[in-house]
Scaffold this active site. Structure first.
Site, PDB file in Angstrom:
ATOM      1  CE  LYS A  28       4.760   4.543   7.687  1.00  0.00           C
ATOM      2  NZ  LYS A  28       4.167   4.839   9.009  1.00  0.00           N
TER       3      LYS A  28
ATOM      4  CG  ASP B  19      -3.303   9.873  10.599  1.00  0.00           C
ATOM      5  OD1 ASP B  19      -4.484  10.165  10.300  1.00  0.00           O
ATOM      6  OD2 ASP B  19      -2.462   9.537   9.762  1.00  0.00           O
TER       7      ASP B  19
ATOM      8  N   GLY C 290       0.819  -1.198   0.000  1.00  0.00           N
ATOM      9  CA  GLY C 290       0.000   0.000   0.000  1.00  0.00           C
ATOM     10  C   GLY C 290       0.850   1.243   0.000  1.00  0.00           C
ATOM     11  CD  GLN C 291       2.044   5.789  -3.032  1.00  0.00           C
ATOM     12  OE1 GLN C 291       1.927   4.931  -3.901  1.00  0.00           O
ATOM     13  NE2 GLN C 291       2.417   7.024  -3.281  1.00  0.00           N
ATOM     14  N   GLY C 292       0.835   5.544   1.533  1.00  0.00           N
ATOM     15  CA  GLY C 292       0.230   6.589   2.345  1.00  0.00           C
ATOM     16  C   GLY C 292       1.031   7.861   2.255  1.00  0.00           C
TER      17      GLY C 292
ATOM     18  CG  PHE D 179       6.259   7.213   5.906  1.00  0.00           C
ATOM     19  CD1 PHE D 179       6.827   7.842   6.997  1.00  0.00           C
ATOM     20  CD2 PHE D 179       7.001   6.257   5.234  1.00  0.00           C
ATOM     21  CE1 PHE D 179       8.113   7.533   7.416  1.00  0.00           C
ATOM     22  CE2 PHE D 179       8.290   5.941   5.634  1.00  0.00           C
ATOM     23  CZ  PHE D 179       8.841   6.592   6.732  1.00  0.00           C
ATOM     24  N   GLY D 180       4.870   7.254   2.382  1.00  0.00           N
ATOM     25  CA  GLY D 180       5.495   6.622   1.221  1.00  0.00           C
ATOM     26  C   GLY D 180       4.825   5.287   0.971  1.00  0.00           C
TER      27      GLY D 180
ATOM     28  CB  VAL E 285       3.779  -0.329   3.329  1.00  0.00           C
ATOM     29  CG1 VAL E 285       4.095  -1.460   4.312  1.00  0.00           C
ATOM     30  CG2 VAL E 285       3.586   0.984   4.077  1.00  0.00           C
TER      31      VAL E 285
END
Length: 865
Positions: A574, A671, A553-555, A557-558, A560
């Protein structure tokens, strides 16, 4: 005091002005207006100016009379009230040193109450109420000393609303002392403390220095505390009481109605054994006495300038017993009870021990096992523990436990004069004795208390507490002692290996530090972290060069990635992207926090990598990924039946409670959302992503920021609108998650051009319409009870209330989740509910995907609601 006015003198003055003969004087004020009119008529030839003057003088006289009546009845400033005086609603008594005031105050219901409060302290702090359950309905009530030598509070009809005990005093006087004690005494009695009645004998919700609570066993009378019905608004008797139980070894019990919420533990000579916070109250002396005549608790101050009080309150967060100290003109809460989950009554059942720093918090003592293993595994430990081995009185031994809150002592044997050794010998000979301990821990310990039944409501503390000796079968003790030498050798070997390993790691870290000193300055900040360091090549190999096939996945932060180390361990990596909206600060923050946090409902950080301008975090791999990937995917949501969903809710709550209360530092996550709740192979939840979390120190309860960070749909109103965040901000996010888990729907972002209700508003509407069950996710299945789901929805609505102070704490949420039929307040309007006029802002009009995080919003850009 009655006032008379010489009306004839006033008339004489008027007649002289008008050159009127003395025969036309009048002696009654009631005829004044008519006589003035007659006079004006008689002297109709007077000039216009004189007639105007006389007319105005008529009104002037009425004003003068009113002026005299208003000011001749003064507000009492004395500390006494005699039999010839009354105290009305606009009067007060002031103690001699001006510390306390006796007077009338108005509740939220506009009724009048007679009370005592601190002088010159804002806000008004009331410590005693006379007529809490019998208010005076308007301002015409007053206090007087009655014919029976008592004092009585009369209502507007002149009927008694409340009175003290009758006395035989010839010259009764009511006096407010400097201690805050209101006393009734005979003025002819020169003894300073021979009181016929005193308010200290009738406490309401507050204990102040010199006041006692407990029992007079000679008369069978009791003094206890009862909360206000509504704190600060309605002083009538509330739901919470604090009473001392004099049976066995005395201790105090906090009840809500008839349900026990918390017990203090018995007095150990220094403090109540279950209230270690009392140890650190500098400037206070505690006193607890008990004998055949009575049981009393009180406290005093060593510095007379120190103000302290203990109250029992109806606060929504359940912290019903609170101690306050006045510091620089403001009341500071020094401690409260229940303080954590282990303080709640009988959390772990018979022979269970509660440890707030463990997970799960309940454990069975050595020699015991859960009575109902299946229920225990599901979080229900009310059945407690049972022995592994049946006792044999002649061969039984005793297990020594330290730092224990002693078990319930209402039915125990006690002897104040015995030593601990004598107590142990007596317990050994009595086959019914299950445990023993000292009564008093001072000077090496003294006295004997023996339990003759099951041990209930035990907790363990990191420090303080007491020693407890529990009866066990010899086999359960022997298995431990026979392996003692082996354990010592093993422990020594492990310690040496650990020492070598630590020295090796120190050397490696030192070499790495020397190398990294040549790298970027932001990398140097990470060198001192006590965390395993992975090299870049190892993680490249583990993730197959960070291939898309391994991307989880991606968030913000960057990205994973899933990986597998050479030794076979699966990991999640991560990786901070170069264009990430989060940077080194968030990276360091997450590392520093995760190193300090260890809990079964928090994802475990295995290490990090800072190399070749790369910054990566290595976590344990969670097989079922994020909660959102299953909950909102209809092809997978069937995997989440109600039992699993409830366990997820409860696990998240446990993790949050650890962050807010039980960890080394109090952490605000900021969060919390479904994508940051990871699920292991058994669907157990673990909270992740601490990049924007904040630490609260000491007694800090909230903070403010000009940089709002978080995710659409989960941030609390006070955080978005004003940058204020606290534990209650996380509680709001938790409430949103609870409602999402139950409904299977996302909480939509808040937008002017979207007329569809967001989730909170939708749940709120159905809750009031009585159709809340129609919102339950159909993929939950049929194996659930409606009452349990409705209770969870109720809890969710309490958590998302618009005002932060209305939301419960996580310790109270845990209690409500675990209770079969808890008494819960009605929820108030949720944040961002029933609102159609929010202005366009970055938060409402953003076109970003809802799953992405907001990382920088300037508060000044937000318009007021």
């Amino acid at each position: 005091m009655p006032v008379s006015l010489d009306c004839s003198a006033v008339l004489s003055f008027m007649n002289k002005l008008m050159n009127k003969s003395n025969s036309q004087k009048h002696s009654a004020c009631s005829t004044l207006p008519s006589k003035l009119t007659t006079t004006i008529t008689h002297y109709s030839l007077l000039s216009t100016n004189m007639r105007i003057f006389i007319t105005h003088l008529n009104y002037l006289i009425i004003l003068v009379i009113s002026f005299f009546f208003f000011f001749i009845i003064p507000s009492t400033s004395s500390d006494t009230l005699t039999g010839t005086q009354n105290l009305t609603t606009n009067q007060t008594l002031l103690s001699q040193n001006q510390s306390f005031v006796l007077g009338f105050f108005r509740g939220s219901n506009t009724n009048y109450y007679l009370g005592i409060w601190y002088n010159n302290i804002i806000p008004q702090t009331i410590v005693w109420v006379a007529n809490r359950d019998n208010p005076v309905d308007n301002s015409t009530g007053y206090l007087k000393i009655g014919d029976n030598g008592n004092f009585v509070l009369l209502n507007s009809s002149g009927n008694p609303a409340w009175s003290s005990n009758q006395t035989s005093a010839k010259n009764p006087v009511l006096q407010l002392l400097d201690t805050g004690n209101l006393v009734l005494k005979d003025s002819s009695d020169k003894t300073n403390n021979n009181y016929l009645w005193q308010s200290f004998d009738y406490p309401t919700d507050t204990v102040i220095p010199g006041m006692k609570i407990g029992w007079n066993l000679d008369t069978g009378t009791e003094k206890h505390l009862t909360s206000w019905k509504i704190k600060g608004e309605d002083p009538s008797s509330g739901d919470y009481t604090l009473k001392i139980d004099y049976h066995g070894l005395p201790e105090a019990f906090l009840r809500r109605n008839q349900t026990i919420i918390f017990r203090t533990g018995p007095w150990n000579g220094e403090r109540f054994s279950g209230v270690p916070e009392m140890k650190n109250n500098t400037g206070l002396d505690f006193n607890f006495s008990y004998d055949e005549h009575g049981v009393w608790y009180s406290f005093s101050v060593t510095n007379l300038s120190l103000l302290s009080r203990v109250i029992v309150t109806s606060d929504a967060d359940g912290k019903a017993i609170q101690r306050y100290m006045l510091i620089q003109g403001s009341w500071n809460k020094f401690w409260y009870e229940p303080a954590d989950e282990c303080d709640y009554y009988r959390q772990c059942g018979p022979y269970g021990v509660c440890d707030k720093n463990a997970s799960p918090i309940c454990k069975c003592m050595q020699g015991f096992r859960p009575k109902n293993q299946e229920a225990w595994n599901l979080g229900d430990r009310s059945d407690g523990c049972v022995r592994n081995t049946v006792l044999n009185c002649s061969t039984d031994k005793f297990l020594h436990l330290e730092h224990i809150k002693l078990p319930e002592t209402s039915s125990v044997f006690m002897n104040k004069s015995m030593t601990l050794d004598e107590c142990g010998s007596l317990c050994k000979r009595n086959c019914s004795c299950t445990a023993y301990a000292n009564i008093d821990i001072r000077n090496g310990g003294s006295g004997c208390v023996m339990w003759l039944d099951q041990l209930m409501d035990m907790s363990v503390f990191a420090t303080y507490g007491q020693d407890l000796f529990v009866r066990l079968a010899a086999a359960d003790i022997g298995s431990t002692s026979s392996n003692k030498n082996h354990r010592v050798v093993l422990a020594t070997g492990i310690s040496l290996c650990a020492l070598v390993l630590v020295l090796g790691l120190v050397a490696i870290c030192y070499l790495r530090k020397k190398i990294k000193q040549k790298s970027r300055g932001d990398e140097r900040n990470m060198d001192d972290l006590e965390l395993p360091m992975f090299n870049f090549d190892t993680l490249m190999m583990a993730t197959n060069s960070f291939s898309q096939d391994n991307k989880l996945g991606q968030g913000g932060f960057g990205s994973v990635y899933r990986g597998r180390l050479i030794e076979g361990q699966e990991i999640a990596v991560k990786r901070l992207s170069e264009d990430s909206r989060q940077g080194v600060t968030e990276f360091e923050n997450e590392v520093k926090l995760m190193v300090k946090l260890q809990h079964r409902n928090l994802v475990q950080l295995l290490g990090c990598c800072i190399e070749k301008n790369e910054k990566m975090l290595v976590y344990e791999y969670m097989e079922n990924r994020g909660l959102d990937s299953i909950l909102f995917d209809k092809s997978k949501s069937l995997l989440l039946n109600w039992e699993k969903r409830f366990n997820i809710i409860y696990g998240i709550a446990r993790g949050l409670l650890y962050l807010h209360q039980d960890s080394r530092f109090r952490i605000i996550h900021r969060d919390l959302k479904t994508s940051n709740i990871l699920l292991d192979i058994e669907m157990n939840p673990k909270i992740s992503d601490f990049g924007i979390a904040r630490i609260f120190y000491n007694d800090q309860t909230q903070a403010k920021t000009v940089r709002v960070v978080g995710t659409y749909g989960y941030m609390a109103p006070e955080y978005i609108m004003g940058g204020n965040f606290s534990e209650k901000s996380d509680v709001f996010s938790f409430g949103v998650i609870v409602l999402e888990i139950i409904t299977g729907k996302k909480n939509r972002r808040f937008s002017n051009n979207n007329d569809e209700l967001n989730l909170l508003e939708n749940v709120w509407r159905h809750w009031h319409e009585g159709t809340i069950l129609t919102l339950i996710d159909p993929f939950i299945g049929n194996l659930y009870t409606e009452a349990e789901i409705v209770r969870c929805i109720h809890i969710g609505l309490l958590c998302v209330q618009e005002c932060a102070e209305d939301r419960p704490t996580m310790s109270l949420v845990i209690l409500m989740l675990r209770s079969e039929a808890p008494s819960m307040p009605n929820p108030k309007i949720p944040g961002f509910s029933a609102r159609k006029n929010y202005p366009e802002t970055d938060l409402s009009s953003s076109k970003q995907d809802e799953s992405r995080s907001v990382n920088q919003v300037t508060i000044t850009l937000l318009n007021a609601r």
